[in-house]
Write a protein that holds these residues in place. Structure first.
Motif, PDB file in Angstrom:
ATOM      1  N   LYS A 117       1.860  -9.744 -14.772  1.00  0.00           N
ATOM      2  CA  LYS A 117       1.554 -10.854 -13.981  1.00  0.00           C
ATOM      3  C   LYS A 117       2.585 -10.928 -12.545  1.00  0.00           C
ATOM      4  CE  LYS A 117      -1.249 -13.547 -17.796  1.00  0.00           C
ATOM      5  NZ  LYS A 117      -1.435 -14.416 -18.429  1.00  0.00           N
ATOM      6  N   ASP A 118       3.657 -10.527 -12.913  1.00  0.00           N
ATOM      7  CA  ASP A 118       4.240 -10.820 -12.073  1.00  0.00           C
ATOM      8  C   ASP A 118       5.046  -9.207 -11.703  1.00  0.00           C
ATOM      9  OD1 ASP A 118       7.219 -11.040 -10.688  1.00  0.00           O
ATOM     10  OD2 ASP A 118       8.147 -12.387 -12.160  1.00  0.00           O
ATOM     11  N   LEU A 119       4.384  -9.257 -10.190  1.00  0.00           N
ATOM     12  CA  LEU A 119       4.778  -7.770  -9.980  1.00  0.00           C
ATOM     13  C   LEU A 119       5.617  -7.523  -8.637  1.00  0.00           C
ATOM     14  CD1 LEU A 119       2.355  -4.969  -9.470  1.00  0.00           C
ATOM     15  CD2 LEU A 119       3.222  -6.057  -7.325  1.00  0.00           C
ATOM     16  N   SER A 120       6.910  -6.714  -9.303  1.00  0.00           N
ATOM     17  CA  SER A 120       8.243  -6.594  -7.986  1.00  0.00           C
ATOM     18  C   SER A 120       8.109  -5.108  -7.021  1.00  0.00           C
ATOM     19  CB  SER A 120       9.148  -6.474  -8.887  1.00  0.00           C
ATOM     20  OG  SER A 120       9.710  -5.271  -9.870  1.00  0.00           O
ATOM     21  N   LEU A 121       8.903  -5.028  -5.858  1.00  0.00           N
ATOM     22  CA  LEU A 121       8.375  -4.444  -4.643  1.00  0.00           C
ATOM     23  C   LEU A 121       9.645  -4.460  -3.909  1.00  0.00           C
ATOM     24  CD1 LEU A 121       5.055  -5.999  -4.646  1.00  0.00           C
ATOM     25  CD2 LEU A 121       4.856  -4.290  -3.489  1.00  0.00           C
ATOM     26  N   LYS A 122       9.828  -2.672  -3.995  1.00  0.00           N
ATOM     27  CA  LYS A 122      11.127  -2.680  -2.761  1.00  0.00           C
ATOM     28  C   LYS A 122      10.135  -1.925  -1.620  1.00  0.00           C
ATOM     29  CE  LYS A 122      15.084  -1.719  -5.277  1.00  0.00           C
ATOM     30  NZ  LYS A 122      15.975  -3.386  -4.853  1.00  0.00           N
ATOM     31  N   LEU A 123      11.016  -2.391  -0.742  1.00  0.00           N
ATOM     32  CA  LEU A 123      10.729  -1.435   0.725  1.00  0.00           C
ATOM     33  C   LEU A 123      12.394  -1.468   1.392  1.00  0.00           C
ATOM     34  CD1 LEU A 123       8.406  -4.203   0.061  1.00  0.00           C
ATOM     35  CD2 LEU A 123       7.571  -3.240   2.168  1.00  0.00           C
ATOM     36  N   VAL A 144      10.680  -7.623  -3.060  1.00  0.00           N
ATOM     37  CA  VAL A 144       9.420  -9.450  -3.277  1.00  0.00           C
ATOM     38  C   VAL A 144       8.768  -9.305  -4.814  1.00  0.00           C
ATOM     39  CG1 VAL A 144       6.680  -9.385  -2.190  1.00  0.00           C
ATOM     40  CG2 VAL A 144       8.717  -8.148  -0.585  1.00  0.00           C
ATOM     41  N   HIS A 145       8.736  -9.769  -4.917  1.00  0.00           N
ATOM     42  CA  HIS A 145       7.863 -10.238  -5.855  1.00  0.00           C
ATOM     43  C   HIS A 145       6.416 -11.360  -5.942  1.00  0.00           C
ATOM     44  CE1 HIS A 145      10.174 -10.153  -9.870  1.00  0.00           C
ATOM     45  NE2 HIS A 145      11.025  -9.717  -8.637  1.00  0.00           N
ATOM     46  N   ILE A 146       5.591 -10.783  -6.387  1.00  0.00           N
ATOM     47  CA  ILE A 146       4.026 -11.830  -6.816  1.00  0.00           C
ATOM     48  C   ILE A 146       3.682 -11.964  -7.957  1.00  0.00           C
ATOM     49  CG2 ILE A 146       2.031 -11.906  -5.432  1.00  0.00           C
ATOM     50  CD1 ILE A 146       2.603  -9.297  -3.666  1.00  0.00           C
ATOM     51  N   ALA A 147       3.487 -12.790  -8.081  1.00  0.00           N
ATOM     52  CA  ALA A 147       3.406 -13.297  -9.197  1.00  0.00           C
ATOM     53  C   ALA A 147       2.327 -14.541  -9.435  1.00  0.00           C
ATOM     54  CB  ALA A 147       4.560 -14.289 -10.108  1.00  0.00           C
ATOM     55  N   GLU A 148       1.405 -14.093 -10.513  1.00  0.00           N
ATOM     56  CA  GLU A 148       0.463 -14.997 -10.529  1.00  0.00           C
ATOM     57  C   GLU A 148       0.159 -16.390 -11.019  1.00  0.00           C
ATOM     58  OE1 GLU A 148      -2.857 -13.524 -13.590  1.00  0.00           O
ATOM     59  OE2 GLU A 148      -3.205 -11.386 -12.114  1.00  0.00           O
ATOM     60  N   ASP A 150      14.230  -2.590 -11.129  1.00  0.00           N
ATOM     61  CA  ASP A 150      13.364  -1.902 -11.312  1.00  0.00           C
ATOM     62  C   ASP A 150      11.737  -2.284 -11.129  1.00  0.00           C
ATOM     63  OD1 ASP A 150      13.450  -4.016 -13.141  1.00  0.00           O
ATOM     64  OD2 ASP A 150      13.279  -2.897 -15.177  1.00  0.00           O
ATOM     65  N   PRO A 151      11.743  -1.747  -9.480  1.00  0.00           N
ATOM     66  CA  PRO A 151      10.593  -2.353  -8.925  1.00  0.00           C
ATOM     67  C   PRO A 151       9.302  -1.863 -10.425  1.00  0.00           C
ATOM     68  CG  PRO A 151      11.797  -1.062  -7.490  1.00  0.00           C
ATOM     69  CD  PRO A 151      12.195  -1.259  -8.760  1.00  0.00           C
ATOM     70  N   HIS A 152       7.861  -2.145  -9.322  1.00  0.00           N
ATOM     71  CA  HIS A 152       7.127  -1.798 -10.118  1.00  0.00           C
ATOM     72  C   HIS A 152       5.863  -0.949  -8.649  1.00  0.00           C
ATOM     73  CE1 HIS A 152       6.177  -5.029 -13.020  1.00  0.00           C
ATOM     74  NE2 HIS A 152       5.825  -4.219 -13.340  1.00  0.00           N
ATOM     75  N   VAL A 153       7.191  -0.779  -7.780  1.00  0.00           N
ATOM     76  CA  VAL A 153       5.870  -0.215  -6.671  1.00  0.00           C
ATOM     77  C   VAL A 153       7.753  -0.057  -5.661  1.00  0.00           C
ATOM     78  CG1 VAL A 153       5.370  -0.291  -4.566  1.00  0.00           C
ATOM     79  CG2 VAL A 153       3.928  -1.344  -6.473  1.00  0.00           C
ATOM     80  N   LEU A 154       7.676   0.746  -4.900  1.00  0.00           N
ATOM     81  CA  LEU A 154       8.813   1.339  -4.249  1.00  0.00           C
ATOM     82  C   LEU A 154       8.419   1.754  -3.224  1.00  0.00           C
ATOM     83  CD1 LEU A 154      11.732   1.687  -3.136  1.00  0.00           C
ATOM     84  CD2 LEU A 154      11.663   4.624  -3.896  1.00  0.00           C
ATOM     85  N   GLY A 190       5.379   3.090 -12.446  1.00  0.00           N
ATOM     86  CA  GLY A 190       4.972   2.636 -11.722  1.00  0.00           C
ATOM     87  C   GLY A 190       4.682   3.760 -10.372  1.00  0.00           C
ATOM     88  N   LEU A 191       4.266   3.099  -9.295  1.00  0.00           N
ATOM     89  CA  LEU A 191       4.383   3.952  -7.853  1.00  0.00           C
ATOM     90  C   LEU A 191       4.932   4.112  -6.688  1.00  0.00           C
ATOM     91  CD1 LEU A 191       1.815   4.434  -5.745  1.00  0.00           C
ATOM     92  CD2 LEU A 191       1.729   2.345  -5.217  1.00  0.00           C
ATOM     93  N   ILE A 192       5.087   5.102  -6.091  1.00  0.00           N
ATOM     94  CA  ILE A 192       6.089   5.978  -5.344  1.00  0.00           C
ATOM     95  C   ILE A 192       5.487   6.030  -3.839  1.00  0.00           C
ATOM     96  CG2 ILE A 192       7.980   6.721  -4.139  1.00  0.00           C
ATOM     97  CD1 ILE A 192       8.941   6.998  -7.060  1.00  0.00           C
ATOM     98  N   ILE A 193       5.952   4.771  -2.753  1.00  0.00           N
ATOM     99  CA  ILE A 193       4.733   5.313  -1.516  1.00  0.00           C
ATOM    100  C   ILE A 193       6.571   5.565  -0.562  1.00  0.00           C
ATOM    101  CG2 ILE A 193       4.122   4.735   0.928  1.00  0.00           C
ATOM    102  CD1 ILE A 193       2.415   2.842  -1.587  1.00  0.00           C
ATOM    103  N   TYR A 194       5.615   6.799  -0.220  1.00  0.00           N
ATOM    104  CA  TYR A 194       7.136   7.121   1.001  1.00  0.00           C
ATOM    105  C   TYR A 194       6.653   8.353   2.570  1.00  0.00           C
ATOM    106  CZ  TYR A 194       7.205  12.350   0.088  1.00  0.00           C
ATOM    107  OH  TYR A 194       7.000  13.785  -0.440  1.00  0.00           O
TER     108      TYR A 194
END
Lengths: 474, 473
Positions: free
Chosen positions: A293-299, A344-348, A358-362, A381-385
């Motif tokens: 419910k609270d997603l964290s991302l690092k770009l 970045v965080h996105i939460a419901e 410790d992001p869910h998405v990098l 988690g997910l890593i996009i590079y």
């Protein structure tokens, strides 16, 4: 019109002699300038417009005497206080009354910077070549060889030669009128009063900043009779501080400020606020595949990779969607070309912790960022590079989904390498369904509304990123 | 007595009590009418000049040479009155007639609340949110000096204020900036600055003067790493300065600690109201993270059009009798002034405590944190609850006054306090002082502390909470 108070109540509660006598020593020049200033205020009819700033120094108690609006400033800060009053009420005639220690020593920065601003205030500078209130110490205007309690052998050149303020102020571009006058004889006193009149008139007419330096007498600390002190000013001071007009520009009235606006429309418009809209569509479910419910991302990338802009687009799109969202940028010390990453965080409901250690998405745009942050991505988690820029990826921890997306190449194919960040967002959307594609695109169009040429390019970049994500690429 | 009909100009008049005997008039008189005195005036102990008007032609040069407002002046309406005056102090108003002053005390103009239409939430970084909050609070005068990481707030003001006929001034230094606030605030208008730790240090002199002179003004201090130049990372090490060290003398100011961009707007708006209510500066302490953090910000329902306080030194007739000043030369006066300030501080301390309690009802471990670290702490409390630990969070929103009432309430079941902060225990010191003054013996206090731009992380706060799992079981 008498601009002095009838009774000096602020002077020791106006008891006895103090109700009608100044606190100045016998023969002090301050009293004469006070009379000239009070008379001038009366003659110009500005008693009900005047704000007098008392300094620190012997004239600290100027507010005991002048029946005008009074403010007493910290040592050296009178011009700054005067500027605050002038901007608060441009109709006020604001006078900064200062001595040599206040104006030419501790307040030099304020004196010069505010003179250079040139806003119409009037500075009255009493130069008597010595500190009075603190007990006869050396002033910036003390003459060479002059003995004071802090220059007991006489002022030496290495203590600083006497500072000629009128000349210094006159060579600034801000002031319109600078004159040095004196009090040692009747003829000089007439000129002194005229200079004060002119300086106040220039302010009343909105023509600009005026500075009047007045050579004055301090019999007490010069240890001479008032008469001998007048003679000393004439024979010793005047050669070092030549009298006369140092600057006198013919300037048309220009200072004309309106009362501030408190219009809601203006404030909201300038704040970028937009009218509330009614939402009809059901809210998107936040990244169901990531199960949070609270997603964290690092770009992360190098400065100029667009990590921050992509992060802001995500944050804004999430908020537009009705989620709570935060973005924290972190830059290296360089303005360009350093490291740049965004949490970045996105939460419901509510973002509790806006950091993303410790992001869910990098999303990584360069090799150092990938090497640094990939190990921190949490399990599942997910890593996009960016495969174009990172040709030899590091070993990834197990149980992380990894997408190698040729972000830069796809953007180059579209003719704009900088669009690689939007390619990455397209890939993110296709891989996670984090936010609805339509919502992201709508936010993007909104953000780039002033740069319409970028909209179609970014739409194409987003689509390219979406299309490249398929199971084969993992 | 020789006739003086050749010249009808008024002759000088002197009450000897108001002559200090400086002799400037002696030098000024071309006719030699005035001579040094020979008799000590018993009322003053000074030797007034002696005037012989026989050959006076009323040129007035002696009057222009006299440094005393009630010294040499033109003759009173009833000459001859001076005979009875010798050796006594006479109120000049009795001689010359009382000055007609038709001043009436300014009634003051009240603030006006103007309704705002409903708007979409803004997406703003913390410094921008504070700037918009200030605009909505009616602030149109901003004085500042650039310093990272607070400058964007000032930059936004520099962009917007000219369109609202307001003023943004980039001062020569923080010292000048705070004194411009002293001026504008003394004129009764809302003013503010954006600064960061080293800049805030420079402003302390001016803040002490503002408190002494009872001038409102809002200081947004986005705290960065120190001491000295430190770095531009987030820290909370100005809590001591804001709560206990606002320049010299007996000073206090309300210190508010937001933790979200939304609160940056809300608390800045509130800060202006509090600042005018108490005629005292208000400090907003944010951390570097919060200043830069972007989040959603909902707008209030009203904006404020400031009025004009009765005490303002505005420069018009109705405010002419006002004085802005921090000097009280006589010791009893200054003591009285300090007693009044203390009464004000006491009122603030009892009425303006603000805090946010999260899951504190049954908490056995109470985490206490403010600003951004409070958000990390909230995440940790949530995670601890999932592990079955009865954790709660007390987030002080007012750091001075520390929310002692809420603390006393929240602490009832607590067996362990954990302070989470990016400072060497400065918030903990506020807590301990508050407990000590309240006579409360606290449970053990542990700490998670970081420095130099590093903030406490959720994982380590959770680890610290978990340390007490067995002890609490």
């Amino acid at each position: 019109m008498n601009v002095f108070y009838d009774h000096f109540e602020r002077h020791a509660h106006g008891e006895g002699l103090k109700g009608h006598s100044t606190h100045y020593c016998a023969g002090c020049g301050h009293g004469i300038v006070h009379r000239d200033l009070a008379d001038t205020i009366g003659e110009l009819g500005i008693q009900d417009r005047t704000v007098l700033i008392s300094p620190v120094g012997c004239s600290v108690f100027a507010y005991y005497y002048f029946d005008v609006g009074n403010s007493q400033a910290a040592h050296g800060r009178a011009p700054a206080v005067a500027l605050g009053h002038k901007l608060a009420n441009p109709e006020a005639v604001v006078i900064s009354y200062q001595g040599d220690g206040d104006l030419a020593s501790i307040g030099l920065a304020e004196t010069i910077s505010i003179a250079q601003m040139g806003l119409p205030i009037t500075v009255i500078f009493i130069n008597n070549a010595v500190y009075g209130m603190t007990g006869g110490q050396m002033a910036p205007t003390t003459l060479l060889g002059q003995k004071t309690v802090t220059s007991p052998q006489g002022r030496q050149p290495a203590m600083g030669k006497p500072l000629r303020m009128a000349e210094l102020i006159a060579q600034l571009d801000g002031p319109v009128y600078v004159e040095r006058v004196a009090l040692f004889e009747a003829r000089q006193r007439v000129k002194a009063k005229k200079a004060i009149q002119k300086a106040l008139r220039l302010q009343m007419e909105g023509r600009g900043y005026a500075f009047v330096e007045i050579l004055s007498e301090c019999p007490t600390h010069l240890k001479m009779s008032p008469e001998a002190t007048e003679e000393w000013v004439r024979t010793q001071m005047e050669p070092v501080f030549p009298l006369g007009v140092k600057k006198d520009l013919a300037v048309e009235p220009w200072f004309d400020r309106h009362a501030p606006s408190f219009s809601p429309e203006a404030v909201l418009g300038l704040s970028g606020a937009e009218p509330a809209t009614v939402r009809t569509a059901a809210r998107h479910r936040l990244a169901p595949r990531l199960g949070t419910k609270d997603l964290s991302l690092k770009l992360a990338g190098a400065g100029g990779d667009g990590a921050q802009i992509a992060a802001l687009l995500l944050t804004r799109a999430a908020i537009d969607e009705g989620f709570d969202s935060t973005h924290i940028p972190s830059y290296g010390p360089e303005s360009r070309g350093g490291t740049s990453y965004a949490d970045v965080h996105i939460a419901e409901e509510e973002v509790l912790n806006p950091a993303a250690p410790d992001p869910h998405v990098l999303i990584a745009f360069n090799a150092p960022s990938l090497a640094k942050f990939a190990p921190a991505v949490r399990e599942g988690g997910l890593i996009i590079y960016d495969r174009t820029m990172i040709t030899e990826p590091p070993a990834f921890p197990p149980n992380r989904r990894v997408l190698a997306v040729p972000c830069t190449q796809l953007a180059v194919d579209l003719g704009r390498p900088v669009a690689k960040n939007v390619v990455a967002l397209g890939a993110l959307q296709a891989a996670t369904d984090l936010l609805p594609a339509a919502g992201l695109l709508s936010t993007m169009r909104h953000v780039f509304k002033d740069k319409s040429s970028l909209i179609s390019l970014n739409e194409a970049a987003f689509a390219a990123g979406q299309q490249v994500v398929d199971p084969e690429s993992e | 007595m020789p006739s003086v009909t050749t010249n009808s100009r008024p002759k000088p008049f002197l009450d000897p009590a108001y002559c200090k005997g400086c002799l400037r008039c002696v030098e000024a008189c071309p006719k030699g009418c005035i001579s040094p005195g020979t008799r000590i005036n018993p009322a003053t102990g000074l030797v007034p000049v002696e005037i012989n008007l026989e050959i006076c032609n009323g040129c007035g040069l002696c009057i222009s040479a006299c440094p005393e407002p009630f010294g040499l002046r033109t003759s009173p309406a009833t000459p001859g009155a001076e005979l009875e005056r010798e050796f006594q102090i006479k109120d000049p108003s009795k001689l010359f007639g009382r000055k007609v002053v038709d001043l009436h005390e300014s009634p003051g103009l009240p603030d006006e609340e103007i309704e705002l239409p409903a708007c979409e939430p803004l997406v703003l970084k913390g410094t921008y949110a504070a700037a918009i909050g200030a605009l909505l609070a009616g602030c149109r005068h901003v004085f500042g000096y650039p310093i990272t990481p607070s400058t964007e707030g000032a930059e936004l003001m520099a962009k917007i204020l000219p369109h609202l006929d307001g003023a943004f001034v980039q001062a020569v230094s923080e010292v000048a900036a705070v004194n411009m606030m002293y001026g504008a605030g003394g004129a009764g208008v809302p003013s503010m600055t954006f600064t960061s730790s080293p800049g805030f240090s420079l402003m302390l002199e001016g803040i002490s003067y503002m408190i002494g002179a009872e001038i409102p003004g809002v200081f947004v201090n986005i705290m960065r790493g120190g001491p000295g130049l430190g770095n531009i990372g987030p820290e909370q090490a100005d809590i001591k300065l804001a709560c206990r060290g606002l320049g010299h003398g007996n000073t206090h100011a309300l210190v508010l600690a937001p933790s979200t961009p939304q609160e940056m707007l809300d608390l800045t708006m509130e800060a202006f109201a509090l600042s005018f209510r108490y005629r005292n500066p208000v400090v907003i302490l944010g951390d570097g993270y919060l200043g830069q953090m972007t989040g959603q910000v909902k707008l209030p329902t009203h904006l404020r059009k400031p009025g004009r306080p009765a005490w303002a030194v505005w420069g018009d007739r109705s405010h002419r009798q006002n004085l802005i000043c921090s000097i009280h030369l006589a010791e009893p006066d200054l003591e009285e002034h300090n007693r009044r300030l203390n009464a004000k501080y006491a009122e603030i301390a009892s009425r303006e405590q603000r805090s946010d309690l999260y899951r504190c009802e049954d908490a056995e471990v109470l985490v206490i944190a403010c600003n951004t670290p409070a958000r990390m702490a909230k995440g940790a409390v949530e995670a601890a609850r999932r592990q079955g630990i009865k954790a709660g969070l007390l987030r002080p929103i007012s750091l001075w006054p520390f929310p002692g009432d809420a603390l006393a309430e929240a602490i009832r079941h607590v067996r362990q306090i954990i302070m989470v902060e990016a400072s060497p225990g400065q918030l903990e010191n506020e807590l301990r002082l508050t407990l000590s003054h309240a006579g409360i013996v606290p449970p053990p206090i542990a700490a998670v502390r970081h420095f130099g731009g590093v903030l406490p992380q959720e994982s380590e706060i959770l680890a610290k909470i978990s340390e007490f799992r067995e002890a609490l079981a």
